[in-house]
Design an enzyme around this catalytic site. Structure first.
Site, PDB file in Angstrom:
ATOM      1  N   CYS A 163       9.114  10.338   1.682  1.00 46.21           N
ATOM      2  CA  CYS A 163       7.678  10.290   1.999  1.00 46.21           C
ATOM      3  C   CYS A 163       7.485   9.667   3.389  1.00 46.21           C
ATOM      4  O   CYS A 163       7.822   8.492   3.587  1.00 46.21           O
ATOM      5  CB  CYS A 163       6.940   9.477   0.937  1.00 46.21           C
ATOM      6  SG  CYS A 163       7.414   9.924  -0.757  1.00 46.21           S
ATOM      7  N   CYS A 192      -1.136  -1.227 -15.446  1.00 43.65           N
ATOM      8  CA  CYS A 192      -0.901   0.043 -14.759  1.00 43.65           C
ATOM      9  C   CYS A 192       0.485  -0.022 -14.161  1.00 43.65           C
ATOM     10  O   CYS A 192       0.886  -1.080 -13.660  1.00 43.65           O
ATOM     11  CB  CYS A 192      -1.929   0.252 -13.649  1.00 43.65           C
ATOM     12  SG  CYS A 192      -1.643   1.756 -12.693  1.00 43.65           S
ATOM     13  N   CYS A 206      14.236   3.507  -1.730  1.00 46.12           N
ATOM     14  CA  CYS A 206      13.847   4.697  -2.491  1.00 46.12           C
ATOM     15  C   CYS A 206      14.452   5.962  -1.878  1.00 46.12           C
ATOM     16  O   CYS A 206      14.396   6.153  -0.668  1.00 46.12           O
ATOM     17  CB  CYS A 206      12.319   4.810  -2.523  1.00 46.12           C
ATOM     18  SG  CYS A 206      11.766   6.217  -3.493  1.00 46.12           S
ATOM     19  N   CYS A 226      -1.319  -4.001 -11.642  1.00 41.10           N
ATOM     20  CA  CYS A 226      -0.609  -2.758 -11.338  1.00 41.10           C
ATOM     21  C   CYS A 226       0.776  -3.069 -10.801  1.00 41.10           C
ATOM     22  O   CYS A 226       0.910  -3.838  -9.852  1.00 41.10           O
ATOM     23  CB  CYS A 226      -1.361  -1.961 -10.284  1.00 41.10           C
ATOM     24  SG  CYS A 226      -3.094  -1.712 -10.686  1.00 41.10           S
ATOM     25  N   CYS A 257      -4.316   7.540 -13.096  1.00 37.70           N
ATOM     26  CA  CYS A 257      -4.757   7.030 -11.804  1.00 37.70           C
ATOM     27  C   CYS A 257      -4.104   7.924 -10.762  1.00 37.70           C
ATOM     28  O   CYS A 257      -2.873   7.910 -10.614  1.00 37.70           O
ATOM     29  CB  CYS A 257      -4.315   5.577 -11.624  1.00 37.70           C
ATOM     30  SG  CYS A 257      -4.669   4.925  -9.968  1.00 37.70           S
TER      31      CYS A 257
END
Ligand code: SAM
Ligand code: DTB
Ligand code: SF4
Length: 322
Positions: free
Chosen positions: A61, A132, A57, A101, A192
């Site tokens: 983060c 989700c 990615c 999810c 969410c």
């Protein structure tokens, strides 16, 4: 202080601080009372996670093993096939989960990938599971396409307070997060949205995060509170562990501030004692992730959780109250 009124979205900094800092048993007592006014006690919603695209990615983060900026030894994997997702959904259903999810390590999905995920959502929904996905940033049209595919929930976390956010992520802003949340909300998909504790933030930051969540135009239907999983190789690998009492305070305040939302005791359960988890359920947490794995890290797994739930007398909710 009375908390019986309808859900509010005008919490002040001082009100949240006063709430969060109350004597622990007073805070938990009120949270449990409010929980019982809004939900069936001793019943939790159960979701299962599948990483549908792993690692690589571009975002930075600091907590995340999937960022290209750090080396956490995660094996890269492209978007999984629909068959693989459906197989995993079947297993999750058989183990008693009601929501499936799917998480992708993307900054935002390309149009081509979004089409594939939309098909995946249709296929999982056809198995009789709630769906989700969490795919990073979306524009309005992309949110609408997911809605058209029948998506039930979109996960997109604010992660921490507005002030602490730049210490954790520099490749996108808090405003970017809020914009995606607004697109999801306007498309009519359930939201969410929660965050992570134990990233070296202060109690004021935890309060700030809860205030941002509760002051959204509408409360997220689902609020995941993740305890940081400290993954070697990430910048937060050696963050000081957060006391479970502080985690329980965060959950109790979330329960009181967002009385009708499901509050999920999300990542970090594998590293917690049974007593710490029990405290979180007492504080009003009423949802968990079930299964051996979260996205890339370990989760307690079906047997351990079945034993804990039996010991606590907690049952699985059949299908979420809509
Ligand atoms: N890439 C998308 C995004 O960030 O929106 C979706 C996947 S991302 C892994 C989903 C969420 O997982 C993050 O927002 C964060 O709250 C949580 N998360 C990631 N790594 C974590 C960790 N080590 N401990 C706890 N929560 C974590
Ligand atoms: C959320 O709030 N927690 C989940 C889900 N949303 C996507 C992810 C937790 C990930 C924990 C680290 C890992 O397993 O990679
Ligand atoms: Fe990427 Fe999501 Fe991990 Fe951030 S949390 S690095 S956006 S996968």
């Amino acid at each position: 202080m009375s908390h019986n009124a309808e859900p509010r979205n005008n919490w002040t900094v001082q009100e949240v601080a006063d709430l969060y800092q109350r004597p622990f048993t007073d805070l938990l007592f009120d949270a449990q009372r409010i929980h019982r006014e809004n939900f069936t006690p001793n019943e939790i919603q159960v979701s299962t996670l599948l990483s549908i695209k792993t690692g690589g990615c571009p975002e930075d983060c600091k907590y995340c093993p999937q960022s290209v900026h750090y080396d956490a030894g995660v094996d890269l994997e492209g978007l999984v096939s629909i068959d693989r997702a459906v197989e995993a959904a079947k297993v999750a259903k058989a183990e008693g989960a009601t929501r499936f999810c799917m998480g992708a390590a993307w900054r935002s999905p390309t149009e081509r990938n979004l089409d594939k995920v939309a098909d995946m959502v249709r296929a999982v929904a056809a198995e009789g599971m709630e769906t989700c996905v969490t795919l990073g940033m979306l524009n309005a049209a992309q949110a609408q396409r997911l809605k058209d595919a029948g998506l039930d929930y979109y996960n997109h976390n604010l992660d921490t307070s507005r002030e602490y956010y730049p210490e954790i992520i520099t490749t996108r802003t808090y405003a970017d997060r809020l914009e995606t949340l607004s697109h999801v909300r306007h498309a009519g998909i359930n939201v969410c949205c929660g965050g992570i504790v134990g990233m070296g933030e202060s109690p004021t930051d935890r309060q700030g995060m809860l205030r941002e969540l509760a002051n959204l135009p509408r409360h997220p239907e689902s609020v995941p509170i993740n305890m940081l999983v400290r993954v070697p190789g990430t910048p937060l690998a050696d963050a000081a562990p957060l006391s479970p009492i502080e985690l329980a305070r965060t959950i109790a305040a979330a329960r009181i501030m967002m009385p009708k939302s499901y509050v999920r005791l999300s990542a970090g359960r594998e590293q917690m004692t049974d007593e710490a988890q029990a405290l979180c359920f007492m504080a009003g947490a009423n949802s968990i992730f079930l299964g051996e794995k979260l996205l890339t890290t370990k989760n307690p797994g079906q047997n351990k959780d079945a034993a804990l739930m039996a010991e606590l007398g907690i049952e699985r909710e059949a299908m979420a109250q809509q």
